[in-house]
Write a protein that holds these residues in place. Structure first.
Motif, PDB file in Angstrom:
ATOM      1  N   ALA A 189       0.829  -1.214   0.000  1.00  0.00           N
ATOM      2  CA  ALA A 189       0.000   0.000   0.000  1.00  0.00           C
ATOM      3  C   ALA A 189       0.858   1.257   0.000  1.00  0.00           C
ATOM      4  O   ALA A 189       0.573   2.219  -0.722  1.00  0.00           O
ATOM      5  CB  ALA A 189      -0.929  -0.006   1.205  1.00  0.00           C
ATOM      6  N   LEU A 219       2.346   1.660  -3.479  1.00  0.00           N
ATOM      7  CA  LEU A 219       1.336   2.096  -4.442  1.00  0.00           C
ATOM      8  C   LEU A 219       0.995   3.570  -4.248  1.00  0.00           C
ATOM      9  O   LEU A 219       0.846   4.315  -5.224  1.00  0.00           O
ATOM     10  CB  LEU A 219       0.074   1.245  -4.317  1.00  0.00           C
ATOM     11  N   ALA A 220       0.882   3.995  -3.003  1.00  0.00           N
ATOM     12  CA  ALA A 220       0.589   5.403  -2.715  1.00  0.00           C
ATOM     13  C   ALA A 220       1.705   6.304  -3.240  1.00  0.00           C
ATOM     14  O   ALA A 220       1.438   7.392  -3.771  1.00  0.00           O
ATOM     15  CB  ALA A 220       0.382   5.602  -1.223  1.00  0.00           C
ATOM     16  N   PRO A 264      -7.585   5.330  -4.618  1.00  0.00           N
ATOM     17  CA  PRO A 264      -7.603   3.871  -4.500  1.00  0.00           C
ATOM     18  C   PRO A 264      -9.003   3.266  -4.450  1.00  0.00           C
ATOM     19  O   PRO A 264      -9.170   2.091  -4.755  1.00  0.00           O
ATOM     20  CB  PRO A 264      -6.837   3.591  -3.208  1.00  0.00           C
ATOM     21  N   GLN A 324      -6.196  -2.798  -1.058  1.00  0.00           N
ATOM     22  CA  GLN A 324      -6.952  -1.589  -1.367  1.00  0.00           C
ATOM     23  C   GLN A 324      -7.296  -0.818  -0.087  1.00  0.00           C
ATOM     24  O   GLN A 324      -7.145   0.401  -0.030  1.00  0.00           O
ATOM     25  CB  GLN A 324      -8.212  -1.923  -2.147  1.00  0.00           C
ATOM     26  N   TRP A 333      -4.240   0.865   1.302  1.00  0.00           N
ATOM     27  CA  TRP A 333      -3.903   2.022   0.460  1.00  0.00           C
ATOM     28  C   TRP A 333      -4.828   3.190   0.791  1.00  0.00           C
ATOM     29  O   TRP A 333      -4.385   4.330   0.931  1.00  0.00           O
ATOM     30  CB  TRP A 333      -3.997   1.621  -1.012  1.00  0.00           C
ATOM     31  N   GLU A 380      -3.707   4.607   3.961  1.00  0.00           N
ATOM     32  CA  GLU A 380      -2.418   5.292   3.792  1.00  0.00           C
ATOM     33  C   GLU A 380      -2.589   6.726   3.290  1.00  0.00           C
ATOM     34  O   GLU A 380      -1.872   7.619   3.704  1.00  0.00           O
ATOM     35  CB  GLU A 380      -1.550   4.485   2.809  1.00  0.00           C
TER      36      GLU A 380
END
Length: 64
Positions: A10, A13-14, A22, A56, A59, A62
């Motif tokens: 996460a 990805l962020a 997200p 997900q 994320w 986050e």
């Protein structure tokens, strides 16, 4: 990095997709994006809907 490292995935990805919401990412894209992360090295067969939901949600948390 493995599928079980939800929080680290996460975070990455962020960092990689800072402009992406997200909550609007479909699971096919999410799975592909995770597998494309440079440090990711796990079998796609070990991924399922629950894993993707956890990633997900992590994320979302986050970036909140």
């Amino acid at each position: 990095m493995k599928w079980t490292e939800v929080q680290e995935i996460a975070i990455q990805l962020a960092d990689k997709f800072p402009e992406t919401d997200p909550t609007r990412v479909n699971f096919v894209d999410l799975m592909n994006w995770v597998m494309a992360l440079p440090e990711f090295d796990d079998d796609p067969k070990h991924c399922g809907e629950r894993v993707l939901e956890a990633i997900q949600q992590a994320w979302i948390d986050e970036v909140a």
